[in-house]
Enzyme design. Sequence first.
Site, PDB file in Angstrom:
ATOM      1  N   PHE A  39      18.729  51.427-120.400  1.00 20.48           N
ATOM      2  CA  PHE A  39      20.123  52.420-120.230  1.00 20.48           C
ATOM      3  C   PHE A  39      19.756  53.673-121.181  1.00 20.48           C
ATOM      4  O   PHE A  39      19.504  53.364-122.376  1.00 20.48           O
ATOM      5  CB  PHE A  39      21.307  51.365-120.996  1.00 20.48           C
ATOM      6  CG  PHE A  39      22.706  52.089-120.561  1.00 20.48           C
ATOM      7  CD1 PHE A  39      23.270  51.698-119.340  1.00 20.48           C
ATOM      8  CD2 PHE A  39      23.291  52.743-121.507  1.00 20.48           C
ATOM      9  CE1 PHE A  39      24.462  52.249-119.031  1.00 20.48           C
ATOM     10  CE2 PHE A  39      24.563  53.345-121.342  1.00 20.48           C
ATOM     11  CZ  PHE A  39      25.042  52.980-120.116  1.00 20.48           C
TER      12      PHE A  39
ATOM     13  N   ASP B 261      18.801  44.742-126.476  1.00 21.49           N
ATOM     14  CA  ASP B 261      20.000  45.027-126.010  1.00 21.49           C
ATOM     15  C   ASP B 261      20.530  44.007-124.906  1.00 21.49           C
ATOM     16  O   ASP B 261      19.841  43.734-124.125  1.00 21.49           O
ATOM     17  CB  ASP B 261      19.883  46.517-125.396  1.00 21.49           C
ATOM     18  CG  ASP B 261      21.337  46.925-125.004  1.00 21.49           C
ATOM     19  OD1 ASP B 261      22.218  45.962-124.721  1.00 21.49           O
ATOM     20  OD2 ASP B 261      21.365  48.090-124.797  1.00 21.49           O
TER      21      ASP B 261
ATOM     22  N   TYR C 188      32.669  44.247-123.974  1.00 19.56           N
ATOM     23  CA  TYR C 188      33.817  44.627-123.203  1.00 19.56           C
ATOM     24  C   TYR C 188      33.273  44.258-121.580  1.00 19.56           C
ATOM     25  O   TYR C 188      34.144  44.419-120.501  1.00 19.56           O
ATOM     26  CB  TYR C 188      34.220  46.230-123.104  1.00 19.56           C
ATOM     27  CG  TYR C 188      33.089  47.193-123.156  1.00 19.56           C
ATOM     28  CD1 TYR C 188      32.426  47.416-122.033  1.00 19.56           C
ATOM     29  CD2 TYR C 188      32.762  47.516-124.255  1.00 19.56           C
ATOM     30  CE1 TYR C 188      31.338  48.251-122.254  1.00 19.56           C
ATOM     31  CE2 TYR C 188      31.695  48.437-124.453  1.00 19.56           C
ATOM     32  CZ  TYR C 188      31.001  48.843-123.373  1.00 19.56           C
ATOM     33  OH  TYR C 188      30.054  49.445-123.636  1.00 19.56           O
ATOM     34  N   LYS C 189      32.016  43.892-121.586  1.00 21.08           N
ATOM     35  CA  LYS C 189      31.366  43.546-120.173  1.00 21.08           C
ATOM     36  C   LYS C 189      31.737  42.010-119.836  1.00 21.08           C
ATOM     37  O   LYS C 189      32.704  41.500-119.640  1.00 21.08           O
ATOM     38  CB  LYS C 189      29.939  43.958-120.132  1.00 21.08           C
ATOM     39  CG  LYS C 189      29.841  45.439-120.069  1.00 21.08           C
ATOM     40  CD  LYS C 189      28.412  45.876-120.284  1.00 21.08           C
ATOM     41  CE  LYS C 189      28.302  47.357-120.261  1.00 21.08           C
ATOM     42  NZ  LYS C 189      27.002  47.990-120.837  1.00 21.08           N
TER      43      LYS C 189
ATOM     44  N   ARG D  89      26.313  48.266-106.722  1.00 25.31           N
ATOM     45  CA  ARG D  89      26.321  47.234-108.128  1.00 25.31           C
ATOM     46  C   ARG D  89      27.262  46.341-107.642  1.00 25.31           C
ATOM     47  O   ARG D  89      28.466  46.696-107.897  1.00 25.31           O
ATOM     48  CB  ARG D  89      26.072  47.925-109.292  1.00 25.31           C
ATOM     49  CG  ARG D  89      25.526  46.924-110.351  1.00 25.31           C
ATOM     50  CD  ARG D  89      24.889  47.752-111.546  1.00 25.31           C
ATOM     51  NE  ARG D  89      26.260  48.231-112.046  1.00 25.31           N
ATOM     52  CZ  ARG D  89      26.563  48.395-113.648  1.00 25.31           C
ATOM     53  NH1 ARG D  89      25.632  48.167-114.459  1.00 25.31           N
ATOM     54  NH2 ARG D  89      27.578  48.894-114.110  1.00 25.31           N
TER      55      ARG D  89
HETATM   56  C1  LIG Z   1      26.883  49.459-121.359  1.00 26.89           C
HETATM   57  C2  LIG Z   1      25.728  49.579-122.109  1.00 26.89           C
HETATM   58  C3  LIG Z   1      25.819  50.433-123.246  1.00 26.89           C
HETATM   59  C4  LIG Z   1      26.730  51.126-123.669  1.00 26.89           C
HETATM   60  O1  LIG Z   1      26.978  51.410-124.981  1.00 26.89           O
HETATM   61  P1  LIG Z   1      28.216  51.817-125.745  1.00 26.89           P
HETATM   62  O2  LIG Z   1      27.973  52.396-127.063  1.00 26.89           O
HETATM   63  O3  LIG Z   1      29.087  50.464-125.822  1.00 26.89           O
HETATM   64  O4  LIG Z   1      28.878  52.829-124.946  1.00 26.89           O
HETATM   65  C5  LIG Z   1      24.542  50.405-123.704  1.00 26.89           C
HETATM   66  N1  LIG Z   1      23.444  49.734-123.609  1.00 26.89           N
HETATM   67  C6  LIG Z   1      23.402  49.080-122.339  1.00 26.89           C
HETATM   68  C7  LIG Z   1      22.208  48.501-121.894  1.00 26.89           C
HETATM   69  C8  LIG Z   1      24.423  49.058-121.454  1.00 26.89           C
HETATM   70  O5  LIG Z   1      24.468  48.289-120.303  1.00 26.89           O
END
Ligand SMILES: *Cc1c(COP(=O)(O)O)cnc(C)c1O
Length: 397
Positions: free
Chosen positions: A113, A184, A209-210, A356
């Site tokens: 990400f 992560d 939040y996911k 997705r």
């Molecule tokens: C959703 C997501 C994030 C989001 O990071 P935030 O700091 O919470 O906005 C980071 N890494 C991955 C792999 C994600 O899917």
Amino acid sequence: MTDFAATRAKFHLPEGVIYLDGNSLGPLPKSARERARRAIEDEWGEMLIRAWNAAGWMDQPRRVGDRIAPLIGAQPGTVVMGDTLSIKMYQALAATLAMRPERKVVLSDTGNFPTDLYMAEGLIRSLARGHVLKTVAPEGVEAAIDESVAALMLTHVDYGSGRMHDMAKLTEKAHAAGALAIWDLAHSAGALPVDLAGCKVDFAAGCTYKYLNGGPGAPAFIYVRPDHIEKAQPALSGWLGHAAPFDFDLAYRPARSIERMRVGTPPVVQMTILEAALDIWDDVDMAALRARSIELSELFIRDVEARCPALSLASPRDPARRGSQVSFRFEHGYAAMRALIARGVIGDFRSPDRMRFGFAPLYIGEADVRRAADILAGVIEGGAWNDPVYMTREAVT
Ligand SMILES: *Cc1c(COP(=O)(O)O)cnc(C)c1O
């Protein structure tokens, strides 16, 4: 056994919507409303500043961390809440680099990400000590681990394709080369069983939040392996990570517990909503959840492949190598997703052409999956994706 009809009843799901985007933002747990009301009216409204002690606000980041711990195979006292996942990754990487001062390589992959890579770039720039961020293809990670690597920094389940790395194997490989491993867990926590302790993972972080349904803006968590806690140097040395914040010492001295990874004032109302969401997990068996998620994903793939030859699977076909989401490539994927959402099936779109779909067994069942595949087939066959109203890009896809 887990009663998925019972868990589903604990969520508010809008009428006429099939929600396949809990991998981006989980739905509202019904109990969250009352808990948030209590935090706002009874605690903030009536207790005012006293609530930091009397309502347990100050201990909340640690208390909630201990509730996340069993969901990710972590021991009590190794997880703390706060900030965002981007920030928690920064903290984990900074601590790791300080533990391997003679090494200069941060190894990641091109499926990661972007925020994780951006945070690494920013940290490397601030350190100005000659570190390099090396990204290789996801399949090439194992071969790229060598003795130059300080930190192996990976996302366990790829946000775009659902491809899952072998956490145990890659962590072991990193350790054998003298590197540390940071994972992560954005698309793992609450989506599938994770065994941080068993894999001897050094650092991990994730958002809530996911799949954990903590609501928009819910704080992230960070995990530090117990034997690293007292060695992990906090790069963001805020007052609430201090050993004695209310001594107001002028010099920073980190807490001798996981709380050293705290930074500043926690988002109390938001974390209270998360606490309500976590209650639902008390009755969930992660192995049962995983089995159900695989059943639902397999059913969706079968139905979509049978009905939509224009779509091609962008996720691993082997469910053991996939998280809890499925992506399909379609040239007009953005417009098709907008058309699908207009018909009540909510998924999302990831550039350049991936549609997705996330499968969260807590509130999604077989009938939803069949119906979603049916509506998707209607959109593709009927050419609704060709309607110009669906083609303009919105800010959030
Ligand atoms: C959703 C997501 C994030 C989001 O990071 P935030 O700091 O919470 O906005 C980071 N890494 C991955 C792999 C994600 O899917």
